[in-house]
Design a protein around this motif. Sequence first.
Motif, PDB file in Angstrom:
ATOM      1  N   ARG A 230       0.833  -1.202   0.000  1.00  0.00           N
ATOM      2  CA  ARG A 230       0.000   0.000   0.000  1.00  0.00           C
ATOM      3  C   ARG A 230       0.869   1.255   0.000  1.00  0.00           C
ATOM      4  O   ARG A 230       0.585   2.223  -0.703  1.00  0.00           O
ATOM      5  CB  ARG A 230      -0.941   0.004   1.207  1.00  0.00           C
ATOM      6  CG  ARG A 230      -1.947  -1.136   1.215  1.00  0.00           C
ATOM      7  CD  ARG A 230      -3.132  -0.826   2.111  1.00  0.00           C
ATOM      8  NE  ARG A 230      -2.738  -0.412   3.438  1.00  0.00           N
ATOM      9  CZ  ARG A 230      -2.444  -1.250   4.432  1.00  0.00           C
ATOM     10  NH1 ARG A 230      -2.480  -2.567   4.216  1.00  0.00           N
ATOM     11  NH2 ARG A 230      -2.107  -0.807   5.625  1.00  0.00           N
ATOM     12  N   HIS A 231       1.912   1.251   0.782  1.00  0.00           N
ATOM     13  CA  HIS A 231       2.791   2.417   0.869  1.00  0.00           C
ATOM     14  C   HIS A 231       3.575   2.613  -0.434  1.00  0.00           C
ATOM     15  O   HIS A 231       3.738   3.730  -0.920  1.00  0.00           O
ATOM     16  CB  HIS A 231       3.777   2.275   2.040  1.00  0.00           C
ATOM     17  CG  HIS A 231       4.687   3.446   2.178  1.00  0.00           C
ATOM     18  ND1 HIS A 231       4.273   4.653   2.697  1.00  0.00           N
ATOM     19  CD2 HIS A 231       5.995   3.620   1.848  1.00  0.00           C
ATOM     20  CE1 HIS A 231       5.272   5.520   2.684  1.00  0.00           C
ATOM     21  NE2 HIS A 231       6.341   4.903   2.183  1.00  0.00           N
ATOM     22  N   ALA A 232       4.010   1.523  -1.032  1.00  0.00           N
ATOM     23  CA  ALA A 232       4.839   1.613  -2.230  1.00  0.00           C
ATOM     24  C   ALA A 232       4.062   2.176  -3.431  1.00  0.00           C
ATOM     25  O   ALA A 232       4.590   2.979  -4.198  1.00  0.00           O
ATOM     26  CB  ALA A 232       5.396   0.241  -2.576  1.00  0.00           C
ATOM     27  N   TYR A 233       2.798   1.747  -3.591  1.00  0.00           N
ATOM     28  CA  TYR A 233       2.069   2.104  -4.786  1.00  0.00           C
ATOM     29  C   TYR A 233       0.945   3.105  -4.588  1.00  0.00           C
ATOM     30  O   TYR A 233       0.485   3.737  -5.551  1.00  0.00           O
ATOM     31  CB  TYR A 233       1.501   0.837  -5.452  1.00  0.00           C
ATOM     32  CG  TYR A 233       2.590  -0.094  -5.906  1.00  0.00           C
ATOM     33  CD1 TYR A 233       3.491   0.292  -6.900  1.00  0.00           C
ATOM     34  CD2 TYR A 233       2.736  -1.366  -5.353  1.00  0.00           C
ATOM     35  CE1 TYR A 233       4.508  -0.558  -7.310  1.00  0.00           C
ATOM     36  CE2 TYR A 233       3.744  -2.225  -5.767  1.00  0.00           C
ATOM     37  CZ  TYR A 233       4.631  -1.804  -6.755  1.00  0.00           C
ATOM     38  OH  TYR A 233       5.638  -2.632  -7.172  1.00  0.00           O
ATOM     39  N   LEU A 234       0.493   3.267  -3.351  1.00  0.00           N
ATOM     40  CA  LEU A 234      -0.605   4.187  -3.085  1.00  0.00           C
ATOM     41  C   LEU A 234      -0.238   5.257  -2.081  1.00  0.00           C
ATOM     42  O   LEU A 234      -1.047   6.154  -1.799  1.00  0.00           O
ATOM     43  CB  LEU A 234      -1.843   3.420  -2.605  1.00  0.00           C
ATOM     44  CG  LEU A 234      -2.365   2.346  -3.560  1.00  0.00           C
ATOM     45  CD1 LEU A 234      -3.517   1.582  -2.927  1.00  0.00           C
ATOM     46  CD2 LEU A 234      -2.836   2.976  -4.876  1.00  0.00           C
ATOM     47  N   ALA A 235       0.944   5.145  -1.483  1.00  0.00           N
ATOM     48  CA  ALA A 235       1.422   6.121  -0.496  1.00  0.00           C
ATOM     49  C   ALA A 235       0.467   6.256   0.676  1.00  0.00           C
ATOM     50  O   ALA A 235       0.197   7.346   1.153  1.00  0.00           O
ATOM     51  CB  ALA A 235       1.663   7.477  -1.147  1.00  0.00           C
TER      52      ALA A 235
END
Length: 236
Positions: A230-235
């Motif tokens: 989630r953090h990698a692709y949606l921040a």
Amino acid sequence: MALLEVRNINTYYGESHILFDVSMEVNEGQVVCLLGRNGAGKSTTMRSIVGMAPPRSGSITFRGTELANMSSFAIARLGLGYVPEDRRIFPNLSVRENLEVGRKMGKEVQNMVWTVEKVFELFPVLREIIHRKGGHLSGGEQQMLSIARTLMGNPGLLLLDEPSEGLAPAVVKMLKEQLKKLQEGGITIILAEQNLRFVRGLGDRVYILEKGMVRYQGTMQKFLADEEIRHAYLAV
């Protein structure tokens, strides 16, 4: 066999290569979420499926029928209902008239499931503003009308492009509840979104796009448990 199969599609706008070998599957009764930041290729994927941005290569089949080289009108007649991000409500027509525009005519009317009364059960607010012109509706009312109008065509697959975009939090919450009712009723949906809070509890499966490529796919449960993804692709 999947209801919809997208296999290695490559889509261009002019000479600009937008989608790179995008693949996805949608099974009957599923809600599949297509996630990603702005410009990731979500809308182009939706437009490719419904024939508005035909891919130059790859395959898209719906109930076993190849959609490549078919017009968007012919694809719609097969049972794909598309709700675009800009909603495309007819501003000079009333709510009822907008709904009637979406009604299937001729032979297809025999298989009609959705009626004006049925969409009013799903979106009661539309009954209250039935005579109001489309151009005088709020953003939330226009979004509900756009979905209701598409349902009037009795689609076998409903594609929703950024339905929560630009709406007030209270309206987003109401819209999510209405989409849950569609999900519980067995409607098959592809939901393109960047609002993770909106899709929580709605989707069965997730695909994440970045720079026109599928970077992740998995169940909603697995996706929500993976903070790193989630953090990698949606921040988030």
